[in-house]
Structures are given as C-alpha cells and as structure tokens.
Scaffold this motif. Structure first.
Motif, PDB file in Angstrom:
ATOM      1  N   LEU A  38       0.863  -1.204   0.106  1.00 59.33           N
ATOM      2  CA  LEU A  38       0.070  -0.044  -0.068  1.00 59.33           C
ATOM      3  C   LEU A  38       0.911   1.344   0.054  1.00 59.33           C
ATOM      4  O   LEU A  38       0.312   2.423  -0.502  1.00 59.33           O
ATOM      5  CB  LEU A  38      -1.108   0.044   1.052  1.00 59.33           C
ATOM      6  N   LEU A  72       1.199   3.098  -3.210  1.00 58.21           N
ATOM      7  CA  LEU A  72       0.423   4.074  -3.766  1.00 58.21           C
ATOM      8  C   LEU A  72       0.136   5.359  -3.233  1.00 58.21           C
ATOM      9  O   LEU A  72      -0.621   6.301  -3.742  1.00 58.21           O
ATOM     10  CB  LEU A  72      -1.056   3.412  -3.576  1.00 58.21           C
ATOM     11  N   TYR A  73       0.914   5.817  -2.159  1.00 58.44           N
ATOM     12  CA  TYR A  73       0.905   7.034  -1.666  1.00 58.44           C
ATOM     13  C   TYR A  73       1.440   8.007  -2.677  1.00 58.44           C
ATOM     14  O   TYR A  73       0.842   9.036  -2.709  1.00 58.44           O
ATOM     15  CB  TYR A  73       2.132   7.037  -0.358  1.00 58.44           C
ATOM     16  N   SER A 113      -1.195   9.047  -5.289  1.00 54.33           N
ATOM     17  CA  SER A 113      -2.317  10.016  -4.548  1.00 54.33           C
ATOM     18  C   SER A 113      -1.739  11.193  -4.231  1.00 54.33           C
ATOM     19  O   SER A 113      -2.531  12.121  -4.195  1.00 54.33           O
ATOM     20  CB  SER A 113      -2.867   9.099  -3.471  1.00 54.33           C
ATOM     21  N   LEU A 130      -6.226   5.542   1.911  1.00 55.37           N
ATOM     22  CA  LEU A 130      -5.117   4.647   1.750  1.00 55.37           C
ATOM     23  C   LEU A 130      -4.516   4.716   3.389  1.00 55.37           C
ATOM     24  O   LEU A 130      -3.904   3.464   3.617  1.00 55.37           O
ATOM     25  CB  LEU A 130      -3.871   5.248   0.913  1.00 55.37           C
TER      26      LEU A 130
END
Length: 103
Positions: free
Chosen positions: A60, A63-64, A67, A83
């Motif tokens: 995860l 994906l920071y 975004s 998230l």
C-alpha cells in the motif's frame, strides 16, 4: 352432541418447574461455549486474512506517491486518507504473519 369444548376436554398445559429453568451454572457453560466458538471463528478468519493484510501493508505505501501527486483537490485528499486507514488496518491485522520462506 356438543359443538364447543370445555376446559375439561383439553389436556393440561405444561407448567415451568424449577427444574426447567436455566440455572446459573448452565448459563456459564453456554457462555463458555459461545466464547469458545467466537474465538474459533476469529482465529479461522484471522488465519485467512493475515497473509493478505501483511502484503497489503507492504504494498500500500507504493500508492501514496501517485495519490499525493494531485493532492490539490478534495477527492485526492480523501483517497490519501483512505489509503492511510487501509494501511494502518493492514499493519494491525497482518502483524503476526510469517512468509513461507522465513519459517
């Protein structure tokens, strides 16, 4: 010939005696069984979810950055916060997982 029935024609209704009532020790046994079953369900669920949560906690953070790239709009801010919440939940649930190659 009689059309109706009187109270004398029907069988007596069963009544609750002291022996039929749920005793406190019986209630304790039922609660112990319920707690045992709940722990079993939790364990089985956690065993199935833990590997996915572990790998979610690992992946995860990737994906920071995408975004954060468009953080100027409110929708992207909500996505980023989602998230973070999913990442924290993944860390908590996947904490005890041991990958197969490190056993």
């Amino acid at each position: 010939m009689r059309v109706g029935s009187s109270s004398g024609d029907s069988p007596p209704l069963p009544h609750r005696s002291d022996a039929d009532r749920l005793r406190l020790t019986d209630l304790g046994q039922y609660l112990d069984t319920l707690v045992f079953a709940a722990r079993g369900v939790w364990t089985v669920t956690l065993v199935g979810v833990r590997p996915f949560a572990f790998w979610g906690a690992v992946l995860l953070p990737l994906l920071y950055l995408p975004s954060l790239y468009g953080i100027g709009t409110g929708q992207n801010t909500a996505l980023f916060l989602d998230l973070v919440v999913w990442h924290v939940a993944s860390i908590v649930l996947g904490h005890g997982h041991t990958p197969f190659w490190s056993r």
